[in-house]
Design an enzyme around this catalytic site. Sequence first.
Site, PDB file in Angstrom:
ATOM      1  N   PRO A  11       0.789  -1.226   0.000  1.00 50.23           N
ATOM      2  CA  PRO A  11       0.000   0.000   0.000  1.00 50.23           C
ATOM      3  C   PRO A  11       0.829   1.288   0.000  1.00 50.23           C
ATOM      4  O   PRO A  11       1.889   1.344   0.630  1.00 50.23           O
ATOM      5  CB  PRO A  11      -0.815  -0.102   1.301  1.00 50.23           C
ATOM      6  CG  PRO A  11      -0.082  -1.074   2.152  1.00 50.23           C
ATOM      7  CD  PRO A  11       0.580  -2.032   1.204  1.00 50.23           C
ATOM      8  N   ARG A  19       5.502  10.899  -2.415  1.00 54.47           N
ATOM      9  CA  ARG A  19       5.226  10.654  -1.003  1.00 54.47           C
ATOM     10  C   ARG A  19       6.521  10.739  -0.190  1.00 54.47           C
ATOM     11  O   ARG A  19       7.487  10.020  -0.501  1.00 54.47           O
ATOM     12  CB  ARG A  19       4.670   9.234  -0.921  1.00 54.47           C
ATOM     13  CG  ARG A  19       4.597   8.636   0.433  1.00 54.47           C
ATOM     14  CD  ARG A  19       4.424   7.115   0.344  1.00 54.47           C
ATOM     15  NE  ARG A  19       4.171   6.611   1.667  1.00 54.47           N
ATOM     16  CZ  ARG A  19       4.418   5.370   2.047  1.00 54.47           C
ATOM     17  NH1 ARG A  19       4.902   4.494   1.211  1.00 54.47           N
ATOM     18  NH2 ARG A  19       4.159   4.998   3.278  1.00 54.47           N
ATOM     19  N   ALA A  78       3.142  -0.928   4.733  1.00 56.46           N
ATOM     20  CA  ALA A  78       2.578  -0.897   6.093  1.00 56.46           C
ATOM     21  C   ALA A  78       2.067  -2.268   6.550  1.00 56.46           C
ATOM     22  O   ALA A  78       2.042  -2.558   7.753  1.00 56.46           O
ATOM     23  CB  ALA A  78       1.463   0.134   6.171  1.00 56.46           C
ATOM     24  N   HIS A  81       3.870  -4.698   9.117  1.00 50.82           N
ATOM     25  CA  HIS A  81       3.767  -4.601  10.569  1.00 50.82           C
ATOM     26  C   HIS A  81       2.418  -5.082  11.102  1.00 50.82           C
ATOM     27  O   HIS A  81       2.179  -5.008  12.305  1.00 50.82           O
ATOM     28  CB  HIS A  81       4.010  -3.141  10.996  1.00 50.82           C
ATOM     29  CG  HIS A  81       5.120  -2.476  10.221  1.00 50.82           C
ATOM     30  ND1 HIS A  81       6.418  -2.911  10.279  1.00 50.82           N
ATOM     31  CD2 HIS A  81       5.117  -1.452   9.312  1.00 50.82           C
ATOM     32  CE1 HIS A  81       7.168  -2.163   9.467  1.00 50.82           C
ATOM     33  NE2 HIS A  81       6.399  -1.273   8.871  1.00 50.82           N
ATOM     34  N   ASP A  88       1.052 -15.662   5.925  1.00 49.30           N
ATOM     35  CA  ASP A  88       0.617 -17.038   5.668  1.00 49.30           C
ATOM     36  C   ASP A  88       0.656 -17.369   4.178  1.00 49.30           C
ATOM     37  O   ASP A  88       0.964 -18.504   3.799  1.00 49.30           O
ATOM     38  CB  ASP A  88      -0.800 -17.260   6.221  1.00 49.30           C
ATOM     39  CG  ASP A  88      -0.822 -17.355   7.746  1.00 49.30           C
ATOM     40  OD1 ASP A  88       0.269 -17.367   8.366  1.00 49.30           O
ATOM     41  OD2 ASP A  88      -1.926 -17.409   8.313  1.00 49.30           O
ATOM     42  N   GLU A  99      12.262  -9.813   1.447  1.00 53.92           N
ATOM     43  CA  GLU A  99      11.457  -8.700   1.968  1.00 53.92           C
ATOM     44  C   GLU A  99      12.286  -7.431   1.732  1.00 53.92           C
ATOM     45  O   GLU A  99      13.460  -7.382   2.104  1.00 53.92           O
ATOM     46  CB  GLU A  99      11.212  -8.919   3.468  1.00 53.92           C
ATOM     47  CG  GLU A  99      10.457  -7.784   4.143  1.00 53.92           C
ATOM     48  CD  GLU A  99      10.321  -8.026   5.663  1.00 53.92           C
ATOM     49  OE1 GLU A  99      10.526  -9.168   6.135  1.00 53.92           O
ATOM     50  OE2 GLU A  99      10.028  -7.047   6.362  1.00 53.92           O
ATOM     51  N   LEU A 102      12.380   0.294   1.253  1.00 58.69           N
ATOM     52  CA  LEU A 102      13.195   1.392   0.720  1.00 58.69           C
ATOM     53  C   LEU A 102      13.968   2.068   1.844  1.00 58.69           C
ATOM     54  O   LEU A 102      15.155   2.351   1.724  1.00 58.69           O
ATOM     55  CB  LEU A 102      12.276   2.411   0.037  1.00 58.69           C
ATOM     56  CG  LEU A 102      11.574   1.900  -1.224  1.00 58.69           C
ATOM     57  CD1 LEU A 102      10.167   2.455  -1.316  1.00 58.69           C
ATOM     58  CD2 LEU A 102      12.371   2.241  -2.456  1.00 58.69           C
ATOM     59  N   SER A 103      13.269   2.341   2.940  1.00 54.71           N
ATOM     60  CA  SER A 103      13.887   3.038   4.071  1.00 54.71           C
ATOM     61  C   SER A 103      14.493   2.017   5.033  1.00 54.71           C
ATOM     62  O   SER A 103      14.133   0.834   5.010  1.00 54.71           O
ATOM     63  CB  SER A 103      12.829   3.867   4.800  1.00 54.71           C
ATOM     64  OG  SER A 103      11.833   3.019   5.365  1.00 54.71           O
ATOM     65  N   ARG A 108      13.744   4.077  12.263  1.00 55.54           N
ATOM     66  CA  ARG A 108      12.483   4.830  12.311  1.00 55.54           C
ATOM     67  C   ARG A 108      11.677   4.471  13.570  1.00 55.54           C
ATOM     68  O   ARG A 108      12.223   3.931  14.520  1.00 55.54           O
ATOM     69  CB  ARG A 108      11.721   4.579  11.004  1.00 55.54           C
ATOM     70  CG  ARG A 108      12.557   5.002   9.781  1.00 55.54           C
ATOM     71  CD  ARG A 108      11.809   4.819   8.483  1.00 55.54           C
ATOM     72  NE  ARG A 108      10.625   5.667   8.427  1.00 55.54           N
ATOM     73  CZ  ARG A 108       9.618   5.452   7.572  1.00 55.54           C
ATOM     74  NH1 ARG A 108       9.660   4.434   6.720  1.00 55.54           N
ATOM     75  NH2 ARG A 108       8.575   6.262   7.581  1.00 55.54           N
ATOM     76  N   ARG A 112       7.775   0.168  13.450  1.00 55.72           N
ATOM     77  CA  ARG A 112       8.282  -0.372  12.172  1.00 55.72           C
ATOM     78  C   ARG A 112       9.381  -1.417  12.386  1.00 55.72           C
ATOM     79  O   ARG A 112       9.896  -1.995  11.437  1.00 55.72           O
ATOM     80  CB  ARG A 112       8.831   0.754  11.293  1.00 55.72           C
ATOM     81  CG  ARG A 112       7.774   1.752  10.868  1.00 55.72           C
ATOM     82  CD  ARG A 112       8.335   2.786   9.902  1.00 55.72           C
ATOM     83  NE  ARG A 112       7.527   3.988   9.930  1.00 55.72           N
ATOM     84  CZ  ARG A 112       6.397   4.172   9.231  1.00 55.72           C
ATOM     85  NH1 ARG A 112       5.966   3.240   8.420  1.00 55.72           N
ATOM     86  NH2 ARG A 112       5.723   5.296   9.333  1.00 55.72           N
TER      87      ARG A 112
END
Length: 149
Positions: A11, A19, A78, A81, A88, A99, A102-103, A108, A112
Amino acid sequence: MSYKIIVVHGPNLNLLGKRETDVYGQNTLEDINQQLQELADSMNIEVKIMQSNSEGEIVSFIGENMGWADGIVINPAAYTHTSVAIRDAISALDIPTAEVHLSNVFKREGFRHFSYITPVSTGVICGFGADGYLLALEAVVRQIKLRKE
Ligand code: DQA
């Protein structure tokens, strides 16, 4: 033989480039997908790339690719988390999975630092911006080759 990889963007990643560019960089999702496609072509790999803001769509897409995909590159955003359902789905496919974030999520907010996805992933790449997806694609292909040896 050409390996098949699914790439999943979670998302709000449709908003990349607009963003929080100080956190996520200037690259748009189209830029990233183009770079991924070029790398995949140069490695003779087939990629199916999707982005969704809906948890259910992501779960369905992963499940639909059971038997087709040899590996997964996923930035669950998001849902990293929060989502037992995405965890699953990945676990059900039981194939090399990277996985990506980017950050550097560990620099942070505390919320997170926990991921439902990490325990079912082969590894995590975070903090390298858009390059993380390219590193992840290469890493997943290497893992597939190791499994098939
Ligand atoms: C993200 C990190 C997540 O915590 C966040 O919710 C995102 C993007 C990243 O790529 O750095 O949407 O996955």
